[in-house]
Design a protein around this motif. Structure first.
Motif, PDB file in Angstrom:
ATOM      1  N   ILE A 165       0.844  -1.198   0.000  1.00  0.00           N
ATOM      2  CA  ILE A 165       0.000   0.000   0.000  1.00  0.00           C
ATOM      3  C   ILE A 165       0.881   1.251   0.000  1.00  0.00           C
ATOM      4  O   ILE A 165       0.598   2.221  -0.704  1.00  0.00           O
ATOM      5  CB  ILE A 165      -0.970  -0.012   1.205  1.00  0.00           C
ATOM      6  CG1 ILE A 165      -1.951  -1.191   1.108  1.00  0.00           C
ATOM      7  CG2 ILE A 165      -1.714   1.314   1.320  1.00  0.00           C
ATOM      8  CD1 ILE A 165      -2.848  -1.188  -0.111  1.00  0.00           C
TER       9      ILE A 165
ATOM     10  N   PRO B  24      -3.841   5.726  -1.330  1.00  0.00           N
ATOM     11  CA  PRO B  24      -4.712   4.648  -0.859  1.00  0.00           C
ATOM     12  C   PRO B  24      -6.065   5.195  -0.398  1.00  0.00           C
ATOM     13  O   PRO B  24      -6.133   6.269   0.201  1.00  0.00           O
ATOM     14  CB  PRO B  24      -3.944   4.065   0.335  1.00  0.00           C
ATOM     15  CG  PRO B  24      -2.550   4.546   0.180  1.00  0.00           C
ATOM     16  CD  PRO B  24      -2.615   5.840  -0.551  1.00  0.00           C
TER      17      PRO B  24
ATOM     18  N   ASP C 261      -8.371   0.401   1.143  1.00  0.00           N
ATOM     19  CA  ASP C 261      -6.973  -0.041   1.208  1.00  0.00           C
ATOM     20  C   ASP C 261      -6.486   0.001   2.652  1.00  0.00           C
ATOM     21  O   ASP C 261      -5.845  -0.936   3.140  1.00  0.00           O
ATOM     22  CB  ASP C 261      -6.063   0.864   0.362  1.00  0.00           C
ATOM     23  CG  ASP C 261      -6.362   0.791  -1.123  1.00  0.00           C
ATOM     24  OD1 ASP C 261      -6.688  -0.301  -1.616  1.00  0.00           O
ATOM     25  OD2 ASP C 261      -6.253   1.840  -1.784  1.00  0.00           O
TER      26      ASP C 261
ATOM     27  N   ALA D 118      -5.527  -3.128   5.066  1.00  0.00           N
ATOM     28  CA  ALA D 118      -4.168  -3.222   5.603  1.00  0.00           C
ATOM     29  C   ALA D 118      -4.195  -3.348   7.127  1.00  0.00           C
ATOM     30  O   ALA D 118      -3.434  -4.128   7.710  1.00  0.00           O
ATOM     31  CB  ALA D 118      -3.345  -2.015   5.171  1.00  0.00           C
TER      32      ALA D 118
END
Length: 110
Positions: A73, A84, A88, A92
């Motif tokens: 990312i 991002p 995202d 993550a």
């Protein structure tokens, strides 16, 4: 900084760089010579994972998966210029939480 964290960060940087060298050659039309540093980088990636002090390689690899996702990312943002989005970042965060459970979860003595 803990050795295991440095090893995972080093592994992430070298894996992404090595894979990007192949991407650059095959998808961006760069010289085949890009593969030389790419292969060296991928060998360093494998070496970095051996520095993590776990009893089983599979746990090290599984934990690394979460670190890799976060690093990818960052790559998306810093190297490719794509910021991002919230999905995202949420994904993550979930991966990092999972990596923490795998690495730090209590284990029964063998």
């Amino acid at each position: 900084m803990k050795l295991w964290l440095l090893a995972f960060v080093g592994a992430a940087i070298t894996e992404i760089a090595g894979c990007f060298a192949f991407w650059a050659w095959l998808r961006l039309g760069k010289s085949i010579l890009w593969l030389v540093p790419g292969m060296i980088s991928l060998a360093l990636f494998a070496w970095f994972l051996t520095l993590v002090d776990t009893e089983h390689a599979g746990r090290s690899y599984a934990t690394y998966g979460g670190i890799y996702i976060v690093a990818a990312i960052f790559w998306l943002w810093l190297a490719e210029g794509v910021r991002p989005d919230r999905w995202d970042l949420i994904g993550a965060a979930i991966c990092i939480a999972g990596a923490g459970v795998i690495l730090f979860g209590p284990r029964a003595a063998a």
